[in-house]
Design an enzyme around this catalytic site. Structure first.
Site, short mmCIF file in Angstrom:
data_model
loop_
_atom_site.label_atom_id
_atom_site.label_comp_id
_atom_site.label_asym_id
_atom_site.label_seq_id
_atom_site.Cartn_x
_atom_site.Cartn_y
_atom_site.Cartn_z
N GLU A 11 0.86 -1.20 0.00
CA GLU A 11 0.00 0.00 0.00
C GLU A 11 0.89 1.24 0.00
O GLU A 11 1.89 1.29 0.73
CB GLU A 11 -0.90 0.03 1.23
CG GLU A 11 -1.77 1.29 1.27
CD GLU A 11 -2.63 1.38 2.52
OE1 GLU A 11 -3.56 0.59 2.66
OE2 GLU A 11 -2.36 2.27 3.35
N TYR A 139 -11.53 -6.45 9.32
CA TYR A 139 -10.97 -6.03 10.61
C TYR A 139 -10.83 -7.23 11.55
O TYR A 139 -11.78 -7.60 12.24
CB TYR A 139 -11.89 -4.96 11.23
CG TYR A 139 -11.99 -3.77 10.32
CD1 TYR A 139 -11.14 -2.68 10.45
CD2 TYR A 139 -12.88 -3.77 9.24
CE1 TYR A 139 -11.18 -1.63 9.55
CE2 TYR A 139 -12.92 -2.72 8.34
CZ TYR A 139 -12.06 -1.66 8.50
OH TYR A 139 -12.09 -0.62 7.60
#
Ligand code: FAD
Length: 283
Positions: A11, A139
């Site tokens: 990322e 998550y």
């Protein structure tokens, strides 16, 4: 037994809208040379549509100049349907076919527009508008706004049922929480690849900011490391890299679908980690 090779991705984030794009392109070139399967480019929730243009421009450069598949992040709560439709047109015009569809963090400087409330609505919207490959966030330690862990899982399944074909996890420092989460996903019937989000912590300020933002729990091994080496920039960088490598080795040994490295645009750190794990990841 034949094992499939885990996906390995990075990322990166664009510079502030006031900073020239060239501020990050040499880092992007170095990161691309490490040949990840894709690089995802964040979308600054505070940058308005301009944030989206930067994401689009940088994703296109990753593809055209550096030959790396880009995944463009796209948060939705602060945008209208018309605005999102125009961003999608921009992505399409730049040959960007992969999108990480997000709700976006709530931001007092960016009023919510009420067209989208959850990422699942964005996934639905994009699905109806063409042939994009859709990724979604997950998550392992439960999204901080979720009413319960079970609710959060049901909402995650909704994103997959609506068309997300690939999940990328929030960062975590305790692999046990990821394994527990992965098992629950399996039980509930979420059967798309789940990439584990790994953030190499290379300075003390970074950890305080990250943990207050995402609430990741810190194993004793991690806090002891921070206490012991936090005073020295070189020591904490080396310890943070070693910790991330240790996490990745354990994840690979336990059959992870993929590793998503939060590079913080830092090619040196990404290179050291990549060199250390390339054999383990079968690269
Ligand atoms: P959602 O999936 O919509 O979930 C948000 C909350 O709503 C959860 O608590 C969920 O349980 C709940 N929920 C979902 N559906 C329902 C429903 N139908 N009814 C009731 N509750 C529901 N932010 C950015 O602004 N830009 C970025 O580039 C960016 N990149 C990210 C990349 C990754 C890998 C990750 C993990 C996060 C990223 N974020 C980014 C942050 C993200 O936008 C926030 O974590 C945000 O708070 C939630 O986004 P989401 O897409 O997971 O939301």
């Amino acid at each position: 037994m034949e094992q499939t090779r885990p996906i390995y991705s990075f990322e990166v984030f664009p510079p502030k809208p006031t900073t020239p794009v060239e501020a990050v392109t040499s880092a992007f070139a170095e990161l691309s040379a490490l040949k990840p399967d894709f690089i995802s480019v964040t979308y600054g929730a505070g940058g308005g549509l301009n944030g989206g243009r930067l994401t689009c421009e940088l994703a296109a450069r990753l593809k055209n100049e550096f030959g790396i598949k880009p995944v463009a992040h796209l948060p939705c709560i602060s945008y209208t349907k018309e605005e999102i439709a125009s961003v999608l047109e921009d992505f399409r015009a730049h040959g960007i076919t992969d999108i990480l569809a997000l709700r976006g963090d709530r931001n007092p400087d960016m009023p919510e527009k009420n067209d989208f409330h959850y990422a699942s609505e964005l996934i639905d919207f994009i699905r109806q508008r063409g042939d994009f490959e859709l990724y979604a966030a997950c998550y392992p330690e439960v999204h901080p706004e979720a009413r319960t862990a079970a609710d959060d899982l049901r909402h995650l399944k909704e994103k997959v049922d609506k068309g997300a074909t690939h999940l990328i996890s929030q960062l975590f420092f305790d692999n046990a929480s990821f394994y527990d989460f992965r098992e629950k996903c399996d039980i509930i019937g979420i059967n798309v690849p789940i990439e584990a989000g790994i953030m190499p912590v290379v300075n003390a300020a970074q950890i305080q900011r990250m943990v207050s933002l995402c609430g990741a729990s810190l194993p004793r091994k991690f806090t002891v490391m921070m206490q012991r080496f936090g005073h020295s920039p070189e020591a904490i960088r080396d310890a943070g890299i070693a910790y991330a490598i240790d996490q990745i080795v354990d994840l690979a040994a336990n059959g992870v679908d993929g590793i998503h490295l939060y590079t913080m645009n830092n090619p040196l750190v990404a290179r050291r980690i990549t060199e250390a794990v390339s054999g383990i990841l079968g690269r």
